[in-house]
Write a protein that holds these residues in place. Structure first.
Motif, PDB file in Angstrom:
ATOM      1  N   GLU A 334      35.250  30.597  34.523  1.00  0.00           N
ATOM      2  CA  GLU A 334      35.980  29.661  35.384  1.00  0.00           C
ATOM      3  C   GLU A 334      36.468  30.314  36.670  1.00  0.00           C
ATOM      4  N   LEU A 335      36.624  31.640  36.668  1.00  0.00           N
ATOM      5  CA  LEU A 335      37.128  32.319  37.860  1.00  0.00           C
ATOM      6  C   LEU A 335      36.036  32.555  38.898  1.00  0.00           C
ATOM      7  N   ALA A 337      34.316  30.246  40.273  1.00  0.00           N
ATOM      8  CA  ALA A 337      34.313  29.141  41.225  1.00  0.00           C
ATOM      9  C   ALA A 337      34.839  29.626  42.565  1.00  0.00           C
ATOM     10  N   SER A 340      38.610  29.568  43.070  1.00  0.00           N
ATOM     11  CA  SER A 340      39.438  30.088  41.983  1.00  0.00           C
ATOM     12  C   SER A 340      40.489  31.050  42.515  1.00  0.00           C
ATOM     13  N   GLN A 341      41.554  31.217  41.734  1.00  0.00           N
ATOM     14  CA  GLN A 341      42.627  32.145  42.077  1.00  0.00           C
ATOM     15  C   GLN A 341      42.751  33.159  40.936  1.00  0.00           C
ATOM     16  N   GLN A 344      46.239  33.963  39.872  1.00  0.00           N
ATOM     17  CA  GLN A 344      47.141  32.860  39.565  1.00  0.00           C
ATOM     18  C   GLN A 344      47.864  33.149  38.257  1.00  0.00           C
ATOM     19  N   ARG A 508      37.060  37.199  48.642  1.00  0.00           N
ATOM     20  CA  ARG A 508      37.944  36.891  47.512  1.00  0.00           C
ATOM     21  C   ARG A 508      39.193  37.772  47.551  1.00  0.00           C
TER      22      ARG A 508
END
Length: 620
Positions: A334-335, A337, A340-341, A344, A508
């Protein structure tokens, strides 16, 4: 094993117990048609075929056995094991699912499912299956070891430590597992236990023993170098001559790569980057697993950078990050993407739980609170930590995520972070502090009256929790030119999957940096903590002045021991940071402005960083 019901099965059992699998197979060939499908005969034949590496035949035999007795979980488990070994991973999973349905509390089935997922690089699933096996059978050493490794890959340091608790008392492990165990124990700051695991390793038979001895010697070199014991590393390297590596057979590529990397690491420490680069390149070309390839590529980048071969260094970094990103893809997809953070932390904006809304609670004063060292990673936090640790009134615990874990604990119990900090009672806050100090005591049992130094750079994202539990704590924010920070992050082999993603590109990284400082700035405005800004460039330029300033902020009468941090660091057995070697060298300006060597690569992200470059008082 079922009781043999025929004379043939009895004879086969005797041969099996005597260690004669070939004879077991020969006896099975004498079976009458009525005996060929008997349970004992099929089981012994399958085991003997598996023991002699006739995997396809063993799978066919165990399939017949499982179909004859579909109610026996062990037979499906046997089928799964040989199917996995034969490369039929889908068939193995189907068999294990059947076994699990029949015996959901069988630790062996969960363990084999974990091994299957490991082979498929389904690391999150592997971690859970192996942890389930350990929960069902806490003394299952093989499961604990493999569970620890899955946690290691997933970045779950807490569970990894739990799985390896008491590993120093484990029995001798086969050499391959001993290498894995020693690497994990070293990463946890247990170099003696890591070396002991290697000393106890059980070597394979025949010529493979020579190959494994060289791999173990290479691991010892790297363990000693990682712990700044260079004399011991050089002594061990004599057991690993380059001509012995060259003479290894073609199928010993991993041993050669391990040996070249050990030679390269000491060449770097000896100030011979050209020699190190050549060795790291050979290690990179010969590495057979992802972690070894990434480590060799990062080493090659550092060696090229040291020589001023910046284009080649950057190319090696791209190779390293590509390998790490593929690993992260299997753990935190999921990271990956675009939006994405990776940093987080979760929770709502701190402004929604401003301290004006908090009921007053009793809390420790500054001298009985930790000193928190925060900042974006690679901003000089390790240098500061070692300076403080060199003072007899302070003690650091290396990098621990205890504040993060308190936040995760709140969220696991259904509380919202940070909003529900406002509803904590005195008892709640005391319990959270007590849990924090119990974890500290686990790594610093003799802290006594010394002040704890909690150095975790990303505690900068945890300010609400820090201020709720330790509102009088002294906090030191480490600052460094944002571009130097990002370059240094890019050049480090971080183990956290989230950080693998974060550092996979400058874009990023730049976005993560801005996100972290935006949150920090907002939280500082809300909570008004006692913060000292500790600027790396000022420290290396005006060291004595900055040491005095640090002592004043911490209300320490004599700050002079902090200036002897390099000598102190050289005598420490373990420093849990990529800077473990640099902090033993003392103060120098080599890392200031280093990013200018990569200006071309930074140009696209300068607009993202520029507001914070200006706000922090830097220029480009």
């Amino acid at each position: 094993m079922p009781t043999a019901s025929t004379d043939l099965a009895g004879v086969m059992a005797g041969a099996w117990n005597a260690g004669e699998p070939e004879r077991v197979i020969a006896l099975a060939g004498q079976a009458t048609p009525s005996q060929q499908n008997e349970e004992g005969v099929l089981l012994l034949l399958g085991l003997a075929q598996q023991a002699t590496a006739r995997l396809a035949q063993a799978a066919a035999t165990f399939r017949r056995l499982a179909q004859r007795r579909p109610d026996v979980s062990a037979y499906w488990n046997n089928l799964a094991v040989v199917s996995r070994q034969a490369g039929d991973l889908a068939g193995a999973e189907q068999a294990l699912r059947t076994a699990l349905a029949l015996a959901p509390d069988d630790a062996e089935v969960h363990y084999n499912l974990g091994l299957l997922y490991t082979q498929q690089q389904r690391w999150v699933d592997a971690r859970q299956a192996l942890l389930d096996a350990v929960e069902l059978s806490p003394a299952f050493i093989e499961a604990r070891l493999q569970a620890a490794y899955a946690c290691h890959v997933c970045g779950d340091n807490t569970q990894q430590e739990a799985m390896l608790h008491g590993a120093g008392d484990w029995p001798a492990q086969p050499a391959e597992q001993a290498l894995l165990l020693s690497a994990m124990l070293s990463a946890q700051g247990q170099p003696d236990a890591a070396l002991a695991a290697l000393a106890l390793a059980t070597l394979p038979a025949g010529p493979a023993a020579t190959v494994m001895r060289l791999r173990i010697a290479a691991q010892r070199v790297l363990l000693h170098e990682r712990n700044n014991r260079l004399d011991a590393a050089r002594d061990e390297l004599r057991q690993l001559p380059l001509d012995a590596l060259e003479a290894l057979p073609a199928d010993a590529q991993q041993a050669r790569a391990d040996g070249w990397r050990a030679h390269a690491a000491l060449a770097m420490r000896a100030g011979a980057p050209a020699e190190a680069a050549a060795l790291y390149q050979r290690a990179l070309d010969g590495a057979v697993d992802a972690e070894a390839r990434a480590n060799a590529a990062f080493g090659l980048a550092a060696a090229c950078d040291r020589q001023g071969r910046h284009a080649e260094a950057w190319q090696a970094l791209q190779q390293a990050h590509a390998v790490q990103l593929e690993t992260a893809r299997h753990v935190v997809p999921e990271l990956l993407a675009t939006d994405s953070q990776p940093l987080q932390l979760g929770g709502e904006a701190a402004g929604q739980c401003a301290p004006l809304d908090w009921p007053p609670l009793c809390s420790p004063d500054s001298r009985h609170s930790p000193v928190f060292v925060v900042g974006f990673p690679r901003s000089g936090t390790t240098l500061l930590e070692q300076m403080l640790d060199a003072h007899p009134d302070f003690q650091s615990m290396d990098e621990r995520a205890y504040i993060h874990e308190l936040i995760e604990g709140m969220e696991l119990t259904g509380q919202r972070y940070p909003a529900d900090l406002a509803t904590l009672s005195q008892q709640d806050a005391d319990q959270l502090r007590s849990l924090y100090w119990r974890r500290v005591a686990g790594v610093l049992p003799e802290l006594g009256e010394r002040r704890l130094v909690d150095k975790n750079p990303l505690n900068m994202l945890c300010l609400p929790m820090i201020m709720r539990l330790f509102p009088h704590a002294r906090i030191i924010l480490c600052l460094r030119h944002p571009c130097d920070v990002l370059l240094s992050c890019s050049m480090q082999p971080f183990r956290s999957p989230a950080f693998m993603v974060l550092c996979s590109s400058l874009q990023r990284l730049a976005q993560g940096y801005v996100h972290a400082f935006e949150q920090w700035s907002h939280d500082v405005e809300v909570f008004a903590p006692q913060v000292l800004e500790w600027r790396y460039e000022s420290v290396v330029g005006r060291f004595d002045e900055q040491v005095a300033r640090l002592g004043q902020f911490l209300e320490t009468a004599d700050a002079s021991p902090m200036a002897r941090f390099a000598e102190h660091a050289r005598h420490k057995r373990f420093i849990s940071t990529p800077s473990y070697a640099q902090v033993t060298e003392g103060i120098h300006r080599k890392a200031v402005g280093r990013w200018q060597n990569y200006r071309e690569q930074f140009e696209p992200v300068l607009p993202v960083l520029q507001p914070w470059i200006d706000r922090l008082g830097y220029t480009v």
